[in-house]
Design a protein around this motif. Structure first.
Motif, mmCIF file in Angstrom:
data_model
loop_
_atom_site.group_PDB
_atom_site.id
_atom_site.type_symbol
_atom_site.label_atom_id
_atom_site.label_comp_id
_atom_site.label_asym_id
_atom_site.label_seq_id
_atom_site.Cartn_x
_atom_site.Cartn_y
_atom_site.Cartn_z
ATOM 1 N N SER A 1 17.104 3.681 -5.525
ATOM 2 C CA SER A 1 16.546 5.202 -6.540
ATOM 3 C C SER A 1 15.984 6.347 -5.217
ATOM 4 O O SER A 1 15.663 6.038 -4.379
ATOM 5 C CB SER A 1 14.943 4.653 -6.872
ATOM 6 N N ASP A 2 16.149 7.086 -5.910
ATOM 7 C CA ASP A 2 15.910 8.406 -5.040
ATOM 8 C C ASP A 2 14.570 8.705 -4.691
ATOM 9 O O ASP A 2 14.436 9.632 -3.751
ATOM 10 C CB ASP A 2 16.075 9.530 -6.241
ATOM 11 N N GLU A 3 13.508 8.324 -5.631
ATOM 12 C CA GLU A 3 12.110 8.567 -5.483
ATOM 13 C C GLU A 3 10.711 6.632 -5.736
ATOM 14 O O GLU A 3 11.659 6.012 -5.709
ATOM 15 C CB GLU A 3 11.329 9.443 -5.700
ATOM 16 N N LEU A 4 10.138 6.383 -4.381
ATOM 17 C CA LEU A 4 9.380 5.067 -4.608
ATOM 18 C C LEU A 4 8.247 5.995 -5.413
ATOM 19 O O LEU A 4 7.948 6.926 -5.716
ATOM 20 C CB LEU A 4 8.488 5.223 -3.258
ATOM 21 N N GLY A 5 8.446 5.364 -7.011
ATOM 22 C CA GLY A 5 7.864 4.945 -7.888
ATOM 23 C C GLY A 5 6.075 3.810 -7.677
ATOM 24 O O GLY A 5 5.506 3.172 -6.619
ATOM 25 N N ALA A 6 4.826 3.877 -8.425
ATOM 26 C CA ALA A 6 3.670 2.843 -8.635
ATOM 27 C C ALA A 6 4.338 1.983 -8.094
ATOM 28 O O ALA A 6 3.882 0.793 -7.880
ATOM 29 C CB ALA A 6 3.036 3.259 -9.337
ATOM 30 N N ALA A 7 5.816 1.213 -9.277
ATOM 31 C CA ALA A 7 6.233 0.167 -9.512
ATOM 32 C C ALA A 7 6.119 -0.695 -7.612
ATOM 33 O O ALA A 7 5.659 -1.766 -7.140
ATOM 34 C CB ALA A 7 6.677 -0.165 -10.349
ATOM 35 N N GLN A 8 7.201 0.244 -6.915
ATOM 36 C CA GLN A 8 7.523 -0.051 -5.664
ATOM 37 C C GLN A 8 6.794 -0.100 -4.988
ATOM 38 O O GLN A 8 6.699 -1.193 -3.798
ATOM 39 C CB GLN A 8 8.926 1.127 -5.036
ATOM 40 N N LEU A 9 5.613 0.358 -4.705
ATOM 41 C CA LEU A 9 4.715 1.062 -4.343
ATOM 42 C C LEU A 9 3.908 -0.655 -4.739
ATOM 43 O O LEU A 9 3.405 -0.763 -3.075
ATOM 44 C CB LEU A 9 3.912 1.364 -3.867
ATOM 45 N N GLU A 10 3.646 -0.915 -4.868
ATOM 46 C CA GLU A 10 2.992 -2.088 -5.611
ATOM 47 C C GLU A 10 3.222 -3.352 -4.647
ATOM 48 O O GLU A 10 2.877 -4.176 -4.027
ATOM 49 C CB GLU A 10 2.224 -1.996 -7.507
ATOM 50 N N ALA A 11 4.819 -3.103 -5.444
ATOM 51 C CA ALA A 11 5.764 -4.557 -4.728
ATOM 52 C C ALA A 11 5.881 -4.619 -3.069
ATOM 53 O O ALA A 11 5.645 -5.901 -2.712
ATOM 54 C CB ALA A 11 7.965 -4.066 -5.292
ATOM 55 N N LEU A 12 5.777 -3.657 -2.635
ATOM 56 C CA LEU A 12 5.798 -3.197 -1.226
ATOM 57 C C LEU A 12 4.573 -3.637 -1.033
ATOM 58 O O LEU A 12 3.915 -4.406 -0.056
ATOM 59 C CB LEU A 12 5.335 -1.850 -0.878
ATOM 60 N N ALA A 13 3.246 -4.009 -0.962
ATOM 61 C CA ALA A 13 1.830 -3.810 -1.122
ATOM 62 C C ALA A 13 1.452 -5.341 -1.129
ATOM 63 O O ALA A 13 0.702 -5.798 -0.056
ATOM 64 C CB ALA A 13 0.639 -3.224 -2.131
ATOM 65 N N ARG A 14 1.792 -5.542 -2.518
ATOM 66 C CA ARG A 14 1.773 -7.163 -2.531
ATOM 67 C C ARG A 14 2.796 -7.862 -1.318
ATOM 68 O O ARG A 14 2.624 -8.645 -0.873
ATOM 69 C CB ARG A 14 2.648 -7.857 -3.431
ATOM 70 N N ARG A 15 3.745 -7.530 -0.504
ATOM 71 C CA ARG A 15 4.370 -8.119 0.430
ATOM 72 C C ARG A 15 3.787 -8.502 1.624
ATOM 73 O O ARG A 15 3.962 -8.879 2.770
ATOM 74 C CB ARG A 15 6.047 -7.074 0.393
ATOM 75 N N LEU A 16 3.009 -6.918 2.043
ATOM 76 C CA LEU A 16 2.928 -7.024 2.966
ATOM 77 C C LEU A 16 1.089 -7.598 3.200
ATOM 78 O O LEU A 16 0.657 -8.025 3.887
ATOM 79 C CB LEU A 16 2.106 -5.478 3.226
ATOM 80 N N ALA A 17 1.103 -8.068 1.498
ATOM 81 C CA ALA A 17 -0.503 -8.533 1.576
ATOM 82 C C ALA A 17 0.036 -10.260 1.803
ATOM 83 O O ALA A 17 -1.125 -10.972 2.327
ATOM 84 C CB ALA A 17 -0.807 -8.449 0.615
ATOM 85 N N ARG A 18 0.875 -10.046 1.662
ATOM 86 C CA ARG A 18 1.629 -11.537 2.135
ATOM 87 C C ARG A 18 1.770 -12.532 3.557
ATOM 88 O O ARG A 18 2.048 -13.443 3.948
ATOM 89 C CB ARG A 18 2.955 -12.400 1.151
ATOM 90 N N TRP A 19 2.431 -10.319 4.003
ATOM 91 C CA TRP A 19 2.825 -11.203 5.653
ATOM 92 C C TRP A 19 1.383 -11.145 6.880
ATOM 93 O O TRP A 19 1.478 -12.435 7.271
ATOM 94 C CB TRP A 19 2.820 -9.880 6.085
ATOM 95 N N GLN A 20 0.008 -10.854 6.398
ATOM 96 C CA GLN A 20 -1.173 -11.232 6.870
ATOM 97 C C GLN A 20 -1.745 -12.001 6.606
ATOM 98 O O GLN A 20 -2.432 -12.749 5.760
ATOM 99 C CB GLN A 20 -1.838 -9.379 6.353
ATOM 100 N N ALA A 21 -2.814 -12.881 7.795
ATOM 101 C CA ALA A 21 -3.343 -13.559 7.451
ATOM 102 C C ALA A 21 -4.457 -13.427 7.321
ATOM 103 O O ALA A 21 -4.959 -12.536 7.088
ATOM 104 C CB ALA A 21 -3.063 -13.705 9.380
#
Length: 311
Positions: free
Chosen positions: A291-311
């Motif tokens: 997509s041309d720009e990141l929206g709120a839905a994409q940022l939330e998806a990235l946040a969820r992945r980073l949350a699962r990565w952290q101990a």
């Protein structure tokens, strides 16, 4: 190869996000901030050089340099500019508001501060340090549970993190030496501070991430806590399917599929190179969004992945 361990970011007061320019540092900083604020941590994202990229990603307008603004519950933003940081520092160190303001805004003092090598970096990282203090040095300012610094590109970030130790050793005594030593201690304390490198699965970005780890460790005694590899393409074709593509009659669709398969294969090679060079530093990947720009839905998806990565 065993799976990389997860980074332990819990309890840290300062998280520094850096990497090669253009790899998506601000995106990762914004996603980490969403993750932290979602856990109920009072989080602030600090940007340097009067930038407000993270604020824009989160759908808000940046405020004047030095002004802390709330973007969402438990999520705040500040843009740091050396002049405003200098004025704040002098107000804190000199008795009385008027003398400090006069000195900070004098032309001679401004020229001296600008011309002194590393002074702008010291003022910037000094403000970041102040944001992470409990209680805050700034009168009336509320403390934060976590400060996320959207730092400059790797080379400049290393200079930024090295400025406190340099000035502490030069000044030797006095307030600059004391504060420089205090900032340096916090940056080197893994219980308080952490560094996350951002890369893309490309040769130059991977090389810079590996070089950053060596620079931090050897020159600054600062450990790299983790690496986030951004914009990773999905592996859509199996090995058998790629062999079929290689034999297929040439047409635009086949050429497109071949290009995509080759690009994903090259990315996986760079990922393997990065993980070999990291020697146990935790790493994770974030997907490429078409997509041309990141929206709120994409940022939330990235946040969820980073949350699962952290101990």
């Amino acid at each position: 190869m065993s799976a990389p361990r997860r980074p332990d970011l819990s309890g840290k007061r300062l998280l520094i996000v850096t990497g090669k320019g253009g790899v998506g540092k601000s995106t990762v900083a914004a996603a980490l901030a969403i993750t932290a604020s979602g856990r109920g941590l009072r989080t602030i994202v600090a940007e340097v050089a009067a930038r407000s990229d993270v604020a824009s990603l989160l759908g808000a307008r940046g405020a004047a340099p030095g002004r802390e603004v709330e973007l969402a519950p438990d999520l705040h933003h500040v843009s740091i500019e050396p002049q405003s940081a200098l004025e704040e520092y002098i107000r804190d160190e000199l008795p009385g508001r008027v003398p400090g303001m006069i000195l900070a805004r004098s032309r001679a003092f401004d020229v001296l501060a600008t011309a002194t090598p590393g002074m702008r970096e010291l003022l910037t990282v000094g403000k970041v340090w102040e944001l992470a203090q409990r209680p805050r040095r700034t009168p009336g300012a509320r403390p934060h549970d976590l400060v996320i610094l959207d730092a400059p590109a790797s080379g400049h970030a290393a200079a930024l993190l090295g400025a406190p130790r340099t000035f502490a050793s030069i000044a030797n005594v006095g307030p600059v030496a004391r504060q420089g030593a205090a900032i340096d201690r916090m940056l080197r304390d893994r219980r308080s501070s952490g560094v996350i490198a951002v890369a893309t699965p490309e040769q130059m970005a991977v090389s810079e991430a590996l070089e950053l780890r060596g620079t931090l460790s050897e020159n600054l005694e600062i450990a790299l806590d983790g690496v986030v590899v951004n914009r990773v393409l999905p592996a859509r074709f199996s090995a058998a399917e790629q062999r079929t593509l290689a034999r297929a009659p040439d047409d635009p669709a086949v050429r497109s599929a071949r290009w995509f398969a080759a690009r994903a294969r090259a990315q996986r090679a760079q990922l393997a190179r990065l993980r070999r060079g990291l020697r146990g530093v935790p790493s994770t990947t974030l997907p490429f969004f078409f997509s041309d720009e990141l929206g709120a839905a994409q940022l939330e998806a990235l946040a969820r992945r980073l949350a699962r990565w952290q101990a």
